[in-house]
Design an enzyme around this catalytic site. Sequence first.
Site, PDB file in Angstrom:
ATOM      1  N   THR A 181      -2.111  43.992  29.905  1.00  0.00           N
ATOM      2  CA  THR A 181      -2.991  44.789  29.043  1.00  0.00           C
ATOM      3  C   THR A 181      -2.524  44.568  27.608  1.00  0.00           C
ATOM      4  O   THR A 181      -1.410  44.968  27.247  1.00  0.00           O
ATOM      5  CB  THR A 181      -2.891  46.284  29.380  1.00  0.00           C
ATOM      6  N   LYS A 215     -11.168  47.478  29.745  1.00  0.00           N
ATOM      7  CA  LYS A 215      -9.985  48.261  30.159  1.00  0.00           C
ATOM      8  C   LYS A 215      -9.681  49.373  29.147  1.00  0.00           C
ATOM      9  O   LYS A 215      -9.472  50.530  29.531  1.00  0.00           O
ATOM     10  CB  LYS A 215      -8.800  47.295  30.297  1.00  0.00           C
ATOM     11  N   LYS A 275      -0.069  53.786  25.257  1.00  0.00           N
ATOM     12  CA  LYS A 275      -0.209  52.356  24.904  1.00  0.00           C
ATOM     13  C   LYS A 275      -1.695  51.972  24.844  1.00  0.00           C
ATOM     14  O   LYS A 275      -2.153  51.343  23.886  1.00  0.00           O
ATOM     15  CB  LYS A 275       0.514  51.488  25.947  1.00  0.00           C
TER      16      LYS A 275
HETATM   17  P1  NAD Z   1       7.220  45.720  33.191  1.00  0.00           P
HETATM   18  O1  NAD Z   1       7.894  45.978  31.896  1.00  0.00           O
HETATM   19  O2  NAD Z   1       7.720  46.390  34.427  1.00  0.00           O
HETATM   20  O3  NAD Z   1       7.177  44.141  33.474  1.00  0.00           O
HETATM   21  C1  NAD Z   1       7.033  43.166  32.481  1.00  0.00           C
HETATM   22  C2  NAD Z   1       7.942  42.000  32.853  1.00  0.00           C
HETATM   23  O4  NAD Z   1       7.744  40.938  31.910  1.00  0.00           O
HETATM   24  C3  NAD Z   1       9.427  42.349  32.821  1.00  0.00           C
HETATM   25  O5  NAD Z   1      10.038  42.025  34.052  1.00  0.00           O
HETATM   26  C4  NAD Z   1       9.969  41.479  31.671  1.00  0.00           C
HETATM   27  O6  NAD Z   1      11.312  41.041  31.884  1.00  0.00           O
HETATM   28  C5  NAD Z   1       8.989  40.329  31.684  1.00  0.00           C
HETATM   29  N1  NAD Z   1       8.957  39.565  30.428  1.00  0.00           N
HETATM   30  C6  NAD Z   1       8.852  40.035  29.166  1.00  0.00           C
HETATM   31  N2  NAD Z   1       8.851  39.015  28.286  1.00  0.00           N
HETATM   32  C7  NAD Z   1       8.955  37.884  29.013  1.00  0.00           C
HETATM   33  C8  NAD Z   1       9.022  36.505  28.677  1.00  0.00           C
HETATM   34  N3  NAD Z   1       8.982  36.104  27.403  1.00  0.00           N
HETATM   35  N4  NAD Z   1       9.160  35.605  29.673  1.00  0.00           N
HETATM   36  C9  NAD Z   1       9.206  36.009  30.972  1.00  0.00           C
HETATM   37  N5  NAD Z   1       9.153  37.302  31.351  1.00  0.00           N
HETATM   38  C10 NAD Z   1       9.034  38.227  30.383  1.00  0.00           C
HETATM   39  O7  NAD Z   1       5.685  46.111  32.955  1.00  0.00           O
HETATM   40  P2  NAD Z   1       4.567  46.445  34.077  1.00  0.00           P
HETATM   41  O8  NAD Z   1       4.550  47.905  34.331  1.00  0.00           O
HETATM   42  O9  NAD Z   1       4.696  45.479  35.195  1.00  0.00           O
HETATM   43  O10 NAD Z   1       3.250  46.140  33.236  1.00  0.00           O
HETATM   44  C11 NAD Z   1       2.861  44.808  32.927  1.00  0.00           C
HETATM   45  C12 NAD Z   1       1.509  44.848  32.251  1.00  0.00           C
HETATM   46  O11 NAD Z   1       0.562  45.492  33.114  1.00  0.00           O
HETATM   47  C13 NAD Z   1       1.492  45.643  30.941  1.00  0.00           C
HETATM   48  O12 NAD Z   1       0.684  44.979  30.017  1.00  0.00           O
HETATM   49  C14 NAD Z   1       0.911  46.992  31.346  1.00  0.00           C
HETATM   50  O13 NAD Z   1       0.261  47.641  30.284  1.00  0.00           O
HETATM   51  C15 NAD Z   1      -0.072  46.562  32.427  1.00  0.00           C
HETATM   52  N6  NAD Z   1      -0.377  47.616  33.409  1.00  0.00           N
HETATM   53  C16 NAD Z   1       0.619  48.341  33.968  1.00  0.00           C
HETATM   54  C17 NAD Z   1       0.308  49.331  34.902  1.00  0.00           C
HETATM   55  C18 NAD Z   1       1.391  50.168  35.540  1.00  0.00           C
HETATM   56  O14 NAD Z   1       1.054  51.157  36.218  1.00  0.00           O
HETATM   57  N7  NAD Z   1       2.659  49.805  35.402  1.00  0.00           N
HETATM   58  C19 NAD Z   1      -1.034  49.574  35.256  1.00  0.00           C
HETATM   59  C20 NAD Z   1      -2.031  48.768  34.703  1.00  0.00           C
HETATM   60  C21 NAD Z   1      -1.693  47.781  33.765  1.00  0.00           C
END
Ligand code: NAD
Length: 296
Positions: free
Chosen positions: A96, A171, A246
Amino acid sequence: MSTIAFIGLGNMGLGMATNLAKAGHAVRALDLSKDAIEKAVAAGCMEAKGAKDAVSTADVVVTMLPAGKHVRLVYAGDDGVFNYAKPGTLFIDCSTIDVASARDVISQAEARGFEMIDAPVSGGVGGAAAGTLTFMCGGTADAYARAKLVLDVMGKNIFHAGDAGNGQAAKICNNMLLGIHMIGTCEAFNLANKLGLDAQTFYDISSTASGQNWSMTSYCPAPGPVESAPSNRNYEAGFAAAMMLKDLRLAQEAATSARAAIPLGAQAEAIYALMEAAGKEGLDFSGVMKLINGSL
Ligand code: NAD
Protein backbone atom coordinates in the site's frame (compact mmCIF):
# COMPACT_ATOMS: atom_id res chain seq x y z
CA MET A 1 4.47 -23.39 -12.80
CA SER A 2 6.50 -20.19 -12.63
CA THR A 3 9.58 -18.91 -10.90
CA ILE A 4 8.44 -16.05 -8.67
CA ALA A 5 10.71 -13.64 -6.83
CA PHE A 6 8.97 -12.46 -3.66
CA ILE A 7 10.43 -9.36 -2.00
CA GLY A 8 9.21 -8.28 1.45
CA LEU A 9 8.26 -11.26 3.60
CA GLY A 10 6.84 -9.45 6.62
CA ASN A 11 3.47 -9.98 8.28
CA MET A 12 1.63 -10.02 4.96
CA GLY A 13 4.30 -11.20 2.51
CA LEU A 14 5.13 -14.38 4.40
CA GLY A 15 1.61 -15.79 4.12
CA MET A 16 1.32 -14.73 0.48
CA ALA A 17 4.67 -16.27 -0.51
CA THR A 18 3.81 -19.43 1.40
CA ASN A 19 0.63 -19.85 -0.63
CA LEU A 20 2.55 -19.41 -3.89
CA ALA A 21 5.08 -22.07 -2.82
CA LYS A 22 2.28 -24.42 -1.72
CA ALA A 23 0.68 -24.04 -5.16
CA GLY A 24 3.90 -25.39 -6.70
CA HIS A 25 5.65 -22.19 -7.84
CA ALA A 26 9.40 -21.86 -7.26
CA VAL A 27 9.49 -18.89 -4.89
CA ARG A 28 12.76 -16.99 -4.43
CA ALA A 29 12.47 -15.03 -1.18
CA LEU A 30 14.26 -11.74 -0.51
CA ASP A 31 14.05 -9.56 2.59
CA LEU A 32 16.40 -7.37 4.64
CA SER A 33 15.45 -9.38 7.71
CA LYS A 34 17.18 -12.72 8.24
CA ASP A 35 14.35 -13.84 10.45
CA ALA A 36 11.81 -13.18 7.66
CA ILE A 37 13.91 -15.22 5.20
CA GLU A 38 14.21 -18.11 7.65
CA LYS A 39 10.44 -18.23 8.09
CA ALA A 40 9.93 -18.16 4.31
CA VAL A 41 12.42 -20.99 3.78
CA ALA A 42 10.69 -23.04 6.49
CA ALA A 43 7.45 -22.44 4.55
CA GLY A 44 8.84 -23.82 1.29
CA CYS A 45 10.52 -20.81 -0.38
CA MET A 46 14.16 -20.57 -1.50
CA GLU A 47 16.50 -17.97 -0.06
CA ALA A 48 17.74 -15.38 -2.56
CA LYS A 49 21.09 -13.70 -1.94
CA GLY A 50 20.31 -10.20 -3.15
CA ALA A 51 18.18 -8.62 -5.88
CA LYS A 52 20.08 -10.14 -8.82
CA ASP A 53 19.86 -13.65 -7.42
CA ALA A 54 16.16 -13.16 -6.65
CA VAL A 55 14.95 -11.82 -9.98
CA SER A 56 17.30 -12.82 -12.81
CA THR A 57 15.54 -16.16 -13.39
CA ALA A 58 12.06 -15.01 -12.35
CA ASP A 59 9.00 -14.89 -14.60
CA VAL A 60 7.15 -12.77 -12.04
CA VAL A 61 8.32 -10.44 -9.24
CA VAL A 62 5.92 -9.76 -6.35
CA THR A 63 6.71 -7.05 -3.79
CA MET A 64 5.06 -6.47 -0.40
CA LEU A 65 6.91 -3.54 1.16
CA PRO A 66 6.14 -0.88 3.78
CA ALA A 67 5.91 2.34 1.74
CA GLY A 68 6.55 4.17 -1.55
CA LYS A 69 10.22 4.86 -0.83
CA HIS A 70 10.92 1.14 -0.36
CA VAL A 71 9.11 0.29 -3.60
CA ARG A 72 11.11 2.93 -5.51
CA LEU A 73 14.36 1.63 -4.04
CA VAL A 74 13.62 -2.05 -4.65
CA TYR A 75 12.61 -1.55 -8.30
CA ALA A 76 14.51 1.51 -9.48
CA GLY A 77 17.44 1.84 -7.05
CA ASP A 78 21.08 1.25 -8.09
CA ASP A 79 20.79 -2.39 -7.05
CA GLY A 80 17.15 -2.56 -8.13
CA VAL A 81 15.02 -5.18 -9.81
CA PHE A 82 14.88 -3.27 -13.12
CA ASN A 83 18.61 -3.86 -13.59
CA TYR A 84 18.42 -7.63 -13.31
CA ALA A 85 15.02 -8.84 -14.52
CA LYS A 86 14.92 -10.73 -17.80
CA PRO A 87 12.78 -9.34 -20.66
CA GLY A 88 9.12 -10.21 -20.26
CA THR A 89 9.19 -10.39 -16.45
CA LEU A 90 5.91 -9.25 -14.89
CA PHE A 91 6.05 -7.03 -11.79
CA ILE A 92 3.24 -6.99 -9.21
CA ASP A 93 3.52 -4.51 -6.35
CA CYS A 94 1.08 -5.45 -3.58
CA SER A 95 2.31 -2.83 -1.08
CA THR A 96 0.00 0.00 0.00
CA ILE A 97 1.80 3.13 -1.21
CA ASP A 98 1.07 6.64 -2.47
CA VAL A 99 -0.60 6.86 -5.86
CA ALA A 100 2.17 9.07 -7.30
CA SER A 101 4.94 6.56 -6.49
CA ALA A 102 2.88 3.69 -7.88
CA ARG A 103 2.31 5.54 -11.17
CA ASP A 104 5.92 6.64 -11.41
CA VAL A 105 7.44 3.19 -10.81
CA ILE A 106 5.00 1.57 -13.25
CA SER A 107 5.86 4.13 -15.93
CA GLN A 108 9.58 3.46 -15.36
CA ALA A 109 8.91 -0.28 -15.75
CA GLU A 110 6.98 0.32 -18.97
CA ALA A 111 9.71 2.59 -20.31
CA ARG A 112 12.07 -0.38 -19.93
CA GLY A 113 9.65 -2.67 -21.77
CA PHE A 114 8.25 -4.48 -18.70
CA GLU A 115 4.64 -4.97 -17.64
CA MET A 116 3.72 -3.95 -14.10
CA ILE A 117 0.61 -3.47 -11.99
CA ASP A 118 -0.13 -2.02 -8.58
CA ALA A 119 -2.20 -4.53 -6.59
CA PRO A 120 -2.71 -3.43 -2.98
CA VAL A 121 -4.74 -5.71 -0.78
CA SER A 122 -7.33 -5.78 1.92
CA GLY A 123 -7.93 -8.73 4.19
CA GLY A 124 -5.06 -8.39 6.66
CA VAL A 125 -2.61 -10.95 7.95
CA GLY A 126 -5.35 -13.58 8.35
CA GLY A 127 -6.40 -13.15 4.72
CA ALA A 128 -2.78 -13.33 3.56
CA ALA A 129 -2.26 -16.63 5.39
CA ALA A 130 -5.59 -18.08 4.25
CA GLY A 131 -5.20 -16.98 0.61
CA THR A 132 -8.43 -14.99 0.76
CA LEU A 133 -7.14 -11.44 0.15
CA THR A 134 -8.94 -8.88 -1.98
CA PHE A 135 -6.65 -7.36 -4.63
CA MET A 136 -7.35 -3.95 -6.21
CA CYS A 137 -5.31 -3.69 -9.38
CA GLY A 138 -4.20 -0.87 -11.62
CA GLY A 139 -2.46 -1.28 -14.97
CA THR A 140 -3.02 -2.38 -18.55
CA ALA A 141 -5.53 -5.11 -19.36
CA ASP A 142 -2.69 -7.37 -20.56
CA ALA A 143 -0.64 -6.95 -17.41
CA TYR A 144 -3.74 -7.51 -15.29
CA ALA A 145 -4.66 -10.70 -17.16
CA ARG A 146 -1.17 -12.13 -16.59
CA ALA A 147 -1.11 -11.05 -12.95
CA LYS A 148 -4.52 -12.51 -12.19
CA LEU A 149 -3.18 -16.05 -12.59
CA VAL A 150 -0.76 -15.36 -9.72
CA LEU A 151 -3.15 -13.28 -7.63
CA ASP A 152 -5.80 -16.01 -7.77
CA VAL A 153 -3.46 -18.18 -5.67
CA MET A 154 -3.24 -15.54 -2.93
CA GLY A 155 -6.72 -14.04 -2.99
CA LYS A 156 -10.42 -14.55 -3.37
CA ASN A 157 -11.62 -11.27 -4.91
CA ILE A 158 -9.50 -9.73 -7.64
CA PHE A 159 -10.57 -6.42 -9.20
CA HIS A 160 -9.19 -4.48 -12.15
CA ALA A 161 -9.70 -0.85 -11.11
CA GLY A 162 -8.31 0.68 -14.31
CA ASP A 163 -5.00 2.28 -15.22
CA ALA A 164 -1.76 2.29 -13.24
CA GLY A 165 -2.22 3.60 -9.70
CA ASN A 166 -5.98 2.98 -9.66
CA GLY A 167 -5.53 -0.01 -7.33
CA GLN A 168 -3.95 2.32 -4.76
CA ALA A 169 -6.69 4.88 -5.38
CA ALA A 170 -9.41 2.29 -4.70
CA LYS A 171 -7.66 1.08 -1.57
CA ILE A 172 -7.18 4.49 0.05
CA CYS A 173 -10.66 5.74 -0.86
CA ASN A 174 -12.18 2.59 0.66
CA ASN A 175 -10.09 2.85 3.81
CA MET A 176 -10.79 6.57 4.20
CA LEU A 177 -14.51 5.75 4.17
CA LEU A 178 -13.91 2.94 6.66
CA GLY A 179 -12.04 5.27 9.04
CA ILE A 180 -14.81 7.85 8.81
CA HIS A 181 -17.69 5.44 9.47
CA MET A 182 -15.78 3.73 12.27
CA ILE A 183 -15.39 7.06 14.08
CA GLY A 184 -19.03 7.95 13.41
CA THR A 185 -20.13 4.58 14.75
CA CYS A 186 -18.08 5.10 17.92
CA GLU A 187 -19.67 8.51 18.43
CA ALA A 188 -23.16 7.08 18.03
CA PHE A 189 -22.59 4.21 20.49
CA ASN A 190 -20.97 6.54 23.01
CA LEU A 191 -23.79 9.09 22.82
CA ALA A 192 -26.37 6.29 23.06
CA ASN A 193 -24.62 5.08 26.21
CA LYS A 194 -24.57 8.54 27.77
CA LEU A 195 -28.28 8.85 27.03
CA GLY A 196 -29.00 5.59 28.83
CA LEU A 197 -29.30 3.20 25.85
CA ASP A 198 -27.29 0.01 26.24
CA ALA A 199 -25.09 -1.08 23.33
CA GLN A 200 -27.15 -4.14 22.41
CA THR A 201 -30.42 -2.21 22.28
CA PHE A 202 -28.93 0.54 20.16
CA TYR A 203 -27.31 -2.09 17.92
CA ASP A 204 -30.60 -3.96 17.44
CA ILE A 205 -32.32 -0.75 16.35
CA SER A 206 -29.59 0.96 14.32
CA SER A 207 -28.33 -2.18 12.56
CA THR A 208 -31.77 -2.52 10.96
CA ALA A 209 -32.23 1.24 10.47
CA SER A 210 -30.49 3.82 8.30
CA GLY A 211 -27.39 4.10 10.52
CA GLN A 212 -26.40 0.55 9.59
CA ASN A 213 -22.86 0.20 8.25
CA TRP A 214 -19.99 -2.33 8.13
CA SER A 215 -18.17 -0.91 11.18
CA MET A 216 -21.32 -1.53 13.18
CA THR A 217 -22.48 -4.92 11.94
CA SER A 218 -19.18 -6.69 11.25
CA TYR A 219 -16.78 -4.96 13.61
CA CYS A 220 -18.85 -3.22 16.29
CA PRO A 221 -16.57 -0.88 18.31
CA ALA A 222 -18.80 -1.22 21.40
CA PRO A 223 -18.19 -4.49 23.26
CA GLY A 224 -21.06 -6.97 23.16
CA PRO A 225 -23.12 -7.00 19.97
CA VAL A 226 -20.62 -8.55 17.53
CA GLU A 227 -18.91 -11.53 19.14
CA SER A 228 -15.88 -11.64 16.79
CA ALA A 229 -15.11 -7.91 17.01
CA PRO A 230 -11.80 -6.72 18.57
CA SER A 231 -13.86 -4.63 21.04
CA ASN A 232 -14.55 -7.92 22.84
CA ARG A 233 -10.82 -8.60 23.16
CA ASN A 234 -9.80 -5.25 24.62
CA TYR A 235 -9.22 -3.85 21.11
CA GLU A 236 -6.32 -6.18 20.42
CA ALA A 237 -5.22 -5.37 16.88
CA GLY A 238 -6.87 -6.99 13.92
CA PHE A 239 -6.25 -3.91 11.76
CA ALA A 240 -4.06 -1.60 13.83
CA ALA A 241 -4.86 2.10 14.23
CA ALA A 242 -1.32 2.71 12.91
CA MET A 243 -2.25 1.06 9.59
CA MET A 244 -5.47 3.07 9.38
CA LEU A 245 -3.48 6.24 10.04
CA LYS A 246 -1.03 5.30 7.28
CA ASP A 247 -3.90 4.90 4.80
CA LEU A 248 -5.57 8.15 5.91
CA ARG A 249 -2.28 10.00 5.40
CA LEU A 250 -2.02 8.53 1.91
CA ALA A 251 -5.60 9.66 1.23
CA GLN A 252 -4.76 13.17 2.44
CA GLU A 253 -1.65 13.27 0.23
CA ALA A 254 -3.63 12.10 -2.79
CA ALA A 255 -6.46 14.55 -2.07
CA THR A 256 -4.01 17.44 -1.85
CA SER A 257 -2.47 16.64 -5.20
CA ALA A 258 -5.86 15.95 -6.85
CA ARG A 259 -7.38 19.05 -5.18
CA ALA A 260 -10.25 16.98 -3.78
CA ALA A 261 -12.04 18.19 -0.66
CA ILE A 262 -11.99 15.52 2.06
CA PRO A 263 -13.02 17.38 5.22
CA LEU A 264 -14.11 14.23 7.05
CA GLY A 265 -11.09 12.25 5.80
CA ALA A 266 -8.85 15.01 7.16
CA GLN A 267 -10.70 14.90 10.47
CA ALA A 268 -10.36 11.11 10.62
CA GLU A 269 -6.62 11.44 10.05
CA ALA A 270 -6.38 13.97 12.89
CA ILE A 271 -8.32 11.68 15.23
CA TYR A 272 -6.16 8.63 14.48
CA ALA A 273 -3.07 10.85 14.90
CA LEU A 274 -4.27 11.50 18.46
CA MET A 275 -4.23 7.74 19.07
CA GLU A 276 -0.66 7.68 17.80
CA ALA A 277 0.28 10.65 19.98
CA ALA A 278 -1.10 8.76 22.98
CA GLY A 279 1.07 5.77 22.09
CA LYS A 280 -2.02 3.63 21.38
CA GLU A 281 -1.58 3.12 17.64
CA GLY A 282 -0.99 -0.59 18.23
CA LEU A 283 -4.63 -1.04 19.26
CA ASP A 284 -7.13 -2.14 16.68
CA PHE A 285 -8.55 0.80 14.71
CA SER A 286 -11.92 0.28 16.42
CA GLY A 287 -10.06 1.21 19.64
CA VAL A 288 -10.73 4.81 18.60
CA MET A 289 -13.82 4.13 20.75
CA LYS A 290 -11.56 4.57 23.78
CA LEU A 291 -10.50 8.00 22.56
CA ILE A 292 -14.13 9.00 22.00
CA ASN A 293 -15.39 7.73 25.37
CA GLY A 294 -12.41 9.05 27.33
CA SER A 295 -10.95 5.70 28.40
CA LEU A 296 -7.81 5.65 26.20
P1 NAD B 1 6.00 -5.58 7.43
O1 NAD B 1 6.74 -4.41 7.95
O2 NAD B 1 5.62 -6.68 8.37
O3 NAD B 1 6.79 -6.23 6.20
C1 NAD B 1 7.54 -5.50 5.27
C2 NAD B 1 8.80 -6.31 4.96
O4 NAD B 1 9.54 -5.64 3.93
C3 NAD B 1 9.73 -6.47 6.15
O5 NAD B 1 10.02 -7.83 6.39
C4 NAD B 1 10.99 -5.69 5.72
O6 NAD B 1 12.20 -6.24 6.24
C5 NAD B 1 10.90 -5.81 4.22
N1 NAD B 1 11.69 -4.79 3.50
C6 NAD B 1 11.72 -3.46 3.69
N2 NAD B 1 12.57 -2.87 2.83
C7 NAD B 1 13.08 -3.86 2.07
C8 NAD B 1 14.03 -3.90 1.01
N3 NAD B 1 14.61 -2.78 0.57
N4 NAD B 1 14.36 -5.09 0.48
C9 NAD B 1 13.78 -6.24 0.93
N5 NAD B 1 12.88 -6.27 1.94
C10 NAD B 1 12.54 -5.10 2.50
O7 NAD B 1 4.67 -4.98 6.76
P2 NAD B 1 3.30 -5.76 6.42
O8 NAD B 1 2.37 -5.64 7.56
O9 NAD B 1 3.62 -7.09 5.84
O10 NAD B 1 2.72 -4.79 5.29
C11 NAD B 1 3.29 -4.76 3.98
C12 NAD B 1 2.44 -3.86 3.12
O11 NAD B 1 1.09 -4.35 3.10
C13 NAD B 1 2.35 -2.41 3.62
O12 NAD B 1 2.40 -1.55 2.52
C14 NAD B 1 1.01 -2.36 4.34
O13 NAD B 1 0.46 -1.07 4.35
C15 NAD B 1 0.19 -3.31 3.48
N6 NAD B 1 -0.94 -3.93 4.19
C16 NAD B 1 -0.77 -4.47 5.42
C17 NAD B 1 -1.85 -5.05 6.07
C18 NAD B 1 -1.70 -5.65 7.45
O14 NAD B 1 -2.73 -5.99 8.07
N7 NAD B 1 -0.49 -5.84 7.95
C19 NAD B 1 -3.12 -5.08 5.46
C20 NAD B 1 -3.25 -4.58 4.16
C21 NAD B 1 -2.14 -3.99 3.53
